[in-house]
Design an enzyme around this catalytic site. Structure first.
Site, PDB file in Angstrom:
ATOM      1  N   THR A 149     -74.555 -28.780  -9.481  1.00 18.05           N
ATOM      2  CA  THR A 149     -75.975 -28.569  -9.176  1.00 18.05           C
ATOM      3  C   THR A 149     -76.810 -29.147 -10.307  1.00 18.05           C
ATOM      4  OG1 THR A 149     -75.637 -26.578  -7.899  1.00 18.05           O
ATOM      5  CG2 THR A 149     -77.734 -26.735  -9.036  1.00 18.05           C
TER       6      THR A 149
ATOM      7  N   ARG B 202     -75.453 -21.553   5.056  1.00 16.08           N
ATOM      8  CA  ARG B 202     -75.556 -20.705   3.854  1.00 16.08           C
ATOM      9  C   ARG B 202     -76.580 -21.334   2.900  1.00 16.08           C
ATOM     10  NH1 ARG B 202     -74.979 -21.885  -1.848  1.00 16.08           N
ATOM     11  NH2 ARG B 202     -74.401 -19.990  -2.931  1.00 16.08           N
ATOM     12  N   VAL B 203     -77.455 -20.506   2.373  1.00 18.23           N
ATOM     13  CA  VAL B 203     -78.440 -20.997   1.416  1.00 18.23           C
ATOM     14  C   VAL B 203     -78.237 -20.263   0.093  1.00 18.23           C
ATOM     15  CG1 VAL B 203     -80.906 -21.153   0.900  1.00 18.23           C
ATOM     16  CG2 VAL B 203     -80.102 -21.577   3.224  1.00 18.23           C
ATOM     17  N   GLY B 204     -78.194 -21.013  -0.984  1.00 16.74           N
ATOM     18  CA  GLY B 204     -77.998 -20.407  -2.301  1.00 16.74           C
ATOM     19  C   GLY B 204     -79.319 -20.143  -3.003  1.00 16.74           C
ATOM     20  N   ASP B 205     -79.257 -20.036  -4.320  1.00 14.65           N
ATOM     21  CA  ASP B 205     -80.453 -19.707  -5.098  1.00 14.65           C
ATOM     22  C   ASP B 205     -81.351 -20.911  -5.359  1.00 14.65           C
ATOM     23  OD1 ASP B 205     -78.275 -20.725  -6.681  1.00 14.65           O
ATOM     24  OD2 ASP B 205     -79.469 -20.278  -8.469  1.00 14.65           O
TER      25      ASP B 205
ATOM     26  N   GLY C 244     -75.026 -21.892 -10.730  1.00 16.80           N
ATOM     27  CA  GLY C 244     -73.945 -20.914 -10.703  1.00 16.80           C
ATOM     28  C   GLY C 244     -73.806 -20.320  -9.320  1.00 16.80           C
ATOM     29  N   THR C 245     -73.128 -19.210  -9.229  1.00 13.48           N
ATOM     30  CA  THR C 245     -72.908 -18.564  -7.932  1.00 13.48           C
ATOM     31  C   THR C 245     -74.243 -18.036  -7.408  1.00 13.48           C
ATOM     32  OG1 THR C 245     -70.709 -17.993  -8.674  1.00 13.48           O
ATOM     33  CG2 THR C 245     -71.523 -16.834  -6.733  1.00 13.48           C
TER      34      THR C 245
HETATM   35  N1  ASP Z   1     -76.354 -22.336  -7.493  1.00 10.94           N
HETATM   36  C1  ASP Z   1     -75.791 -23.225  -6.505  1.00 10.94           C
HETATM   37  C2  ASP Z   1     -75.653 -22.484  -5.202  1.00 10.94           C
HETATM   38  O1  ASP Z   1     -75.232 -21.353  -5.199  1.00 10.94           O
HETATM   39  C3  ASP Z   1     -74.455 -23.773  -6.877  1.00 10.94           C
HETATM   40  C4  ASP Z   1     -74.241 -24.191  -8.307  1.00 10.94           C
HETATM   41  O2  ASP Z   1     -75.149 -24.121  -9.127  1.00 10.94           O
HETATM   42  O3  ASP Z   1     -73.126 -24.645  -8.624  1.00 10.94           O
HETATM   43  O4  ASP Z   1     -75.911 -23.068  -4.171  1.00 10.94           O
END
Ligand code: ASP
Length: 310
Positions: free
Chosen positions: A173, A201-204, A225-226
């Site tokens: 990312t 799916r949508v992340g942060d 990150g996660t």
């Molecule tokens: N934060 C991103 C997500 O969860 C992934 C990442 O930063 O590696 O979509």
């Protein structure tokens, strides 16, 4: 300006010196693109967009070209951008085939009264605005495909679905934060998300306050990150709040978020962030083995890093 190219398990044993060099060069190119704009008196918003575009076009990073795959074998991307002087923001989520999602996020900020467009609505909007689209083959890389197969195998063994098991090893990312000569802050983040994520799916990363935030009163932040944890903790906004109400310095606030708050939420070894205040003080904090990252100051010399530094 400070940028990141994702946090996660960066293993020196699996990276050849050649690949390491390419990562450093990619980060340096992005820093220089942003720096040119800042040096010429341009806005931090233009600078973070330009830097993120360079990283989106580089297949080494998990954003734009080189995005990871969903469980059904597609590349679905999320991006957001925020202007610290107005606190206006724009974002897109779950877009496919769009060459530079960050450009669409910027146009959402500028041309609409909305903050976040998703899926087909975001795609139609980007097309109407004349943004570039590419065939699926442009985004697909062998390396990401192998990662998908490996992740599927691992998750089958664990008996879990989706990429929600921690710690995740996928990374790349990208994000940027900057302050310009007018003292305005901006932040931008772009991602392909997590390998083997469920489609939709949508992340942060496209969520303002979770993966991206900017406020001239405090700081500009971009997280990696996660994403589920960063959404639950609203960490980008939380960092700003620590500075605003607790009067913490940007580096102390970043440390607190990554090493205390995130870990308390079960996020040991799951992420990092970059943040900058109006005086140009910044943090590049992570609790993973590494985070692709770098900064560039008034002298115009890019400094790039991958692993924990002493
Ligand atoms: N934060 C991103 C997500 O969860 C992934 C990442 O930063 O590696 O979509």
């Amino acid at each position: 300006m400070v940028i990141h190219g994702g946090a996660g398990t960066i293993d020196p044993a699996t990276l050849t010196p050649e690949l390491e060099k390419q990562y450093h060069a990619g980060l340096a190119r992005a820093l220089e693109a942003g720096y040119r704009i800042l040096k010429g008196g341009g806005s931090s918003l233009d600078a973070v967009e330009a830097a993120v575009c360079v990283l989106e076009d580089d297949s080494l990073f998990n954003a734009g070209r080189g995005s990871v795959f969903t469980s059904d074998g597609h590349n679905e991307m999320d991006a957001s951008i925020m202007d610290g002087s107005t606190r206006k923001a724009g974002a897109v989520a779950s877009v496919r085939n769009l060459k530079n999602p960050i450009k669409a996020a910027r146009l959402v900020l500028e041309r609409t009264s909305h903050v976040l467009l998703v899926g087909r609505g975001a795609t139609d909007f980007a097309r109407d605005e004349g943004l570039e689209f590419e065939d699926s083959s442009y985004f697909a890389t062998q390396r990401r495909w192998e990662e998908l197969e490996k992740t599927k195998e691992e998750e089958k063994e664990r008996g879990r679905h989706g990429s929600l098991a921690f710690p995740h090893t996928h990374l790349g990312t990208v994000g940027a934060v900057a302050v310009d000569t007018h003292g305005n802050l901006a932040a931008a983040t772009s991602t392909g998300g997590l390998t083997n994520k469920h489609w939709g799916r949508v992340g942060d990363s496209p969520i303002i306050g979770a993966g991206t935030y900017a406020d001239n009163e405090t700081c500009a932040v971009s997280c990696t990150g996660t994403g589920e944890l960063f959404i639950r903790g609203s960490y980008a906004h939380e960092l700003s709040v620590l500075m605003k109400y607790r009067r913490m310095r940007v580096d102390d606030a970043a440390k607190h978020i990554i090493h205390d708050e995130l870990v308390d939420l079960g996020g040991k070894d799951t992420g990092g962030l970059i943040a900058m205040d109006r005086q140009g003080r910044f943090a590049m904090e992570f609790n993973t083995r590494g985070m692709y990252r770098g900064y560039i100051g008034d002298d115009g010399v890019p400094h790039t890093f991958m692993y924990q530094e002493p």
